[in-house]
Motif scaffolding. Sequence first.
Motif, PDB file in Angstrom:
ATOM      1  N   SER A   7       1.040  -1.116  -0.006  1.00  0.00           N
ATOM      2  CA  SER A   7       0.107   0.209  -0.295  1.00  0.00           C
ATOM      3  C   SER A   7       0.632   1.162   0.215  1.00  0.00           C
ATOM      4  O   SER A   7       2.213   1.074   0.194  1.00  0.00           O
ATOM      5  CB  SER A   7      -1.001   0.305   1.159  1.00  0.00           C
ATOM      6  OG  SER A   7       0.212   0.600   2.368  1.00  0.00           O
ATOM      7  N   ARG A  52       0.283  -2.090  -5.910  1.00  0.00           N
ATOM      8  CA  ARG A  52      -0.817  -1.997  -4.840  1.00  0.00           C
ATOM      9  C   ARG A  52      -1.928  -2.944  -5.656  1.00  0.00           C
ATOM     10  O   ARG A  52      -3.451  -1.519  -6.302  1.00  0.00           O
ATOM     11  CB  ARG A  52      -1.369  -0.562  -4.706  1.00  0.00           C
ATOM     12  CG  ARG A  52      -2.437  -0.194  -4.412  1.00  0.00           C
ATOM     13  CD  ARG A  52      -2.142   1.362  -3.928  1.00  0.00           C
ATOM     14  NE  ARG A  52      -2.198   2.322  -4.831  1.00  0.00           N
ATOM     15  CZ  ARG A  52      -3.505   2.698  -4.710  1.00  0.00           C
ATOM     16  NH1 ARG A  52      -4.754   2.316  -4.313  1.00  0.00           N
ATOM     17  NH2 ARG A  52      -3.964   3.960  -5.717  1.00  0.00           N
ATOM     18  N   TYR A  54      -4.215  -4.949  -4.604  1.00  0.00           N
ATOM     19  CA  TYR A  54      -5.332  -5.618  -3.809  1.00  0.00           C
ATOM     20  C   TYR A  54      -5.586  -7.266  -4.333  1.00  0.00           C
ATOM     21  O   TYR A  54      -6.945  -7.186  -4.461  1.00  0.00           O
ATOM     22  CB  TYR A  54      -6.471  -4.379  -3.810  1.00  0.00           C
ATOM     23  CG  TYR A  54      -6.132  -3.474  -3.266  1.00  0.00           C
ATOM     24  CD1 TYR A  54      -5.690  -3.184  -1.334  1.00  0.00           C
ATOM     25  CD2 TYR A  54      -5.887  -1.835  -3.807  1.00  0.00           C
ATOM     26  CE1 TYR A  54      -5.416  -2.106  -1.136  1.00  0.00           C
ATOM     27  CE2 TYR A  54      -5.958  -1.316  -3.006  1.00  0.00           C
ATOM     28  CZ  TYR A  54      -5.038  -0.702  -1.391  1.00  0.00           C
ATOM     29  OH  TYR A  54      -4.633   0.309  -0.349  1.00  0.00           O
ATOM     30  N   ARG A  57      -9.391  -9.431  -4.025  1.00  0.00           N
ATOM     31  CA  ARG A  57     -10.575  -8.490  -4.749  1.00  0.00           C
ATOM     32  C   ARG A  57     -10.219  -9.446  -6.203  1.00  0.00           C
ATOM     33  O   ARG A  57      -9.295  -9.161  -6.754  1.00  0.00           O
ATOM     34  CB  ARG A  57     -10.827  -7.304  -4.408  1.00  0.00           C
ATOM     35  CG  ARG A  57     -11.353  -6.627  -2.614  1.00  0.00           C
ATOM     36  CD  ARG A  57     -12.538  -7.469  -2.477  1.00  0.00           C
ATOM     37  NE  ARG A  57     -13.451  -8.056  -3.684  1.00  0.00           N
ATOM     38  CZ  ARG A  57     -13.917  -6.724  -4.311  1.00  0.00           C
ATOM     39  NH1 ARG A  57     -14.155  -5.731  -3.689  1.00  0.00           N
ATOM     40  NH2 ARG A  57     -15.202  -7.377  -4.988  1.00  0.00           N
ATOM     41  N   HIS A  75     -11.574   1.369  -9.459  1.00  0.00           N
ATOM     42  CA  HIS A  75     -12.761   2.164  -8.442  1.00  0.00           C
ATOM     43  C   HIS A  75     -12.403   3.425  -7.404  1.00  0.00           C
ATOM     44  O   HIS A  75     -12.760   4.141  -7.003  1.00  0.00           O
ATOM     45  CB  HIS A  75     -13.264   1.534  -7.606  1.00  0.00           C
ATOM     46  CG  HIS A  75     -14.253   0.419  -7.908  1.00  0.00           C
ATOM     47  ND1 HIS A  75     -13.688  -0.345  -8.620  1.00  0.00           N
ATOM     48  CD2 HIS A  75     -15.114  -0.017  -7.332  1.00  0.00           C
ATOM     49  CE1 HIS A  75     -14.697  -1.779  -8.442  1.00  0.00           C
ATOM     50  NE2 HIS A  75     -15.525  -1.477  -7.983  1.00  0.00           N
ATOM     51  N   PHE A  76     -10.057   3.680  -7.904  1.00  0.00           N
ATOM     52  CA  PHE A  76      -9.879   4.731  -7.760  1.00  0.00           C
ATOM     53  C   PHE A  76      -9.251   5.663  -8.362  1.00  0.00           C
ATOM     54  O   PHE A  76      -9.081   6.448  -8.027  1.00  0.00           O
ATOM     55  CB  PHE A  76      -8.574   3.819  -7.478  1.00  0.00           C
ATOM     56  CG  PHE A  76      -8.564   2.722  -6.054  1.00  0.00           C
ATOM     57  CD1 PHE A  76      -8.391   3.284  -4.523  1.00  0.00           C
ATOM     58  CD2 PHE A  76      -8.343   1.413  -6.581  1.00  0.00           C
ATOM     59  CE1 PHE A  76      -8.536   2.237  -3.613  1.00  0.00           C
ATOM     60  CE2 PHE A  76      -8.799   0.389  -5.624  1.00  0.00           C
ATOM     61  CZ  PHE A  76      -8.760   1.330  -4.061  1.00  0.00           C
ATOM     62  N   TYR A 116      -4.886  -8.404   1.433  1.00  0.00           N
ATOM     63  CA  TYR A 116      -4.830  -8.276   0.182  1.00  0.00           C
ATOM     64  C   TYR A 116      -2.789  -8.305   0.610  1.00  0.00           C
ATOM     65  O   TYR A 116      -2.354  -8.554  -0.251  1.00  0.00           O
ATOM     66  CB  TYR A 116      -4.967  -7.229   0.225  1.00  0.00           C
ATOM     67  CG  TYR A 116      -4.243  -5.510   0.940  1.00  0.00           C
ATOM     68  CD1 TYR A 116      -2.957  -5.012   0.818  1.00  0.00           C
ATOM     69  CD2 TYR A 116      -4.969  -5.051   1.884  1.00  0.00           C
ATOM     70  CE1 TYR A 116      -2.427  -4.154   1.564  1.00  0.00           C
ATOM     71  CE2 TYR A 116      -4.560  -4.484   3.253  1.00  0.00           C
ATOM     72  CZ  TYR A 116      -3.283  -3.736   2.424  1.00  0.00           C
ATOM     73  OH  TYR A 116      -2.723  -2.464   3.225  1.00  0.00           O
ATOM     74  N   LEU A 227     -16.841  -1.599   8.701  1.00  0.00           N
ATOM     75  CA  LEU A 227     -15.491  -1.663   8.561  1.00  0.00           C
ATOM     76  C   LEU A 227     -14.743  -1.883   9.983  1.00  0.00           C
ATOM     77  O   LEU A 227     -14.062  -2.830   9.874  1.00  0.00           O
ATOM     78  CB  LEU A 227     -14.824  -0.377   7.826  1.00  0.00           C
ATOM     79  CG  LEU A 227     -15.690  -0.254   6.525  1.00  0.00           C
ATOM     80  CD1 LEU A 227     -15.200   1.142   6.469  1.00  0.00           C
ATOM     81  CD2 LEU A 227     -14.864  -0.924   5.477  1.00  0.00           C
ATOM     82  N   ALA A 237     -11.273  -4.868   4.568  1.00  0.00           N
ATOM     83  CA  ALA A 237     -12.319  -4.574   3.607  1.00  0.00           C
ATOM     84  C   ALA A 237     -12.396  -3.118   2.558  1.00  0.00           C
ATOM     85  O   ALA A 237     -12.294  -1.854   3.805  1.00  0.00           O
ATOM     86  CB  ALA A 237     -13.971  -4.744   3.646  1.00  0.00           C
ATOM     87  N   LEU A 238     -12.001  -2.798   1.771  1.00  0.00           N
ATOM     88  CA  LEU A 238     -12.536  -1.028   1.026  1.00  0.00           C
ATOM     89  C   LEU A 238     -13.811  -0.479   1.251  1.00  0.00           C
ATOM     90  O   LEU A 238     -14.892  -1.846   1.014  1.00  0.00           O
ATOM     91  CB  LEU A 238     -11.673  -1.342  -0.307  1.00  0.00           C
ATOM     92  CG  LEU A 238     -10.651  -1.666  -0.813  1.00  0.00           C
ATOM     93  CD1 LEU A 238     -10.708  -1.971  -2.252  1.00  0.00           C
ATOM     94  CD2 LEU A 238      -9.478  -0.407  -0.527  1.00  0.00           C
ATOM     95  N   ASP A 239     -13.904   0.539   1.403  1.00  0.00           N
ATOM     96  CA  ASP A 239     -14.783   0.866   1.416  1.00  0.00           C
ATOM     97  C   ASP A 239     -15.518   1.051   0.979  1.00  0.00           C
ATOM     98  O   ASP A 239     -17.235   0.054   1.068  1.00  0.00           O
ATOM     99  CB  ASP A 239     -15.315   1.929   1.977  1.00  0.00           C
ATOM    100  CG  ASP A 239     -14.435   3.944   1.371  1.00  0.00           C
ATOM    101  OD1 ASP A 239     -13.510   2.790   0.427  1.00  0.00           O
ATOM    102  OD2 ASP A 239     -14.272   4.159   1.071  1.00  0.00           O
TER     103      ASP A 239
END
Length: 281
Positions: A7, A52, A54, A57, A75-76, A116, A227, A237-239
């Motif tokens: 990360s 990064r 992840y 997922r 998503h980012f 992750y 979370l 977990a990602l939001d």
Amino acid sequence: MIDVCFSDSEKGILNEFLNHKEQKSISKEYLGYASDLYDALSAPSEKIFSIRYYLDRFHISDDVFESERIELLNHFYPRACNAKRRYNIIKNDIDYIIREAENGNTIRIWYFHVGYSLCGMYYIVSRLKNINANIILIPYPDRSLDAWSFADPWEIKYMLTSAHSASAEELETYSAKWKKLCSENSELRVVENDEVISVNDDYFDELVYSCADEKPIHYVHLLGVSLGRIGDAGNFALDGFVCDRINEMIDRGLFKVIGQHEPEFEYEDLYPLLIIEKTKN
């Protein structure tokens, strides 16, 4: 000396530790069983890479690896081309790490026991295991705490006692774990009993549902509590992922929307400003 983490926040913390002599000040007495790695652990970093991807997922089999990573990175970033660009940057970073390993450089891998990060470590090891490289694995020492990204750079010198040179058997084991996860190719991977397992996307749904009582609750409050509970259970977990699960449960009729509210704090309007309630069965 090449360093790998999973990360951007970890990368920043490690840079503070590895490349600031006054903060590092490693002593053999701090290292315990890792004291034989004093030279390797006290050396500054030539480059620090945040891989990064992840990898807990989305699908990870070879045939869809690139498309699924780009889908996740979408998503980012607001524009698809930026997700593609980020994927290629990380891919080039991995190629660089492999070349450095082939040239005899030491690779230090910093990880901790959530999906992750463990998946990232397995993946990098699987790419390096046939190179006969010197790989040093540096796990976060306390599984009840957070991660390298939350460590105080001044304190990391006391947190390296579990660092070790990876044996051929260890590299083979982690590589085999990655191969197994790829063959299962699930949408989600989590940690149970210190092992990464493949699960369905709805794995956390029961936990999220239990975070609401019978009273109305703000969507964002349910998100925050969920979370936290996922973290307490030893996972991450990602939001955005939890938002997707809440939306799915609304669509399935487990929650109903009963109103909206004004944002109460900065950035709350990044999430749906909904008031929701469990449906009566």
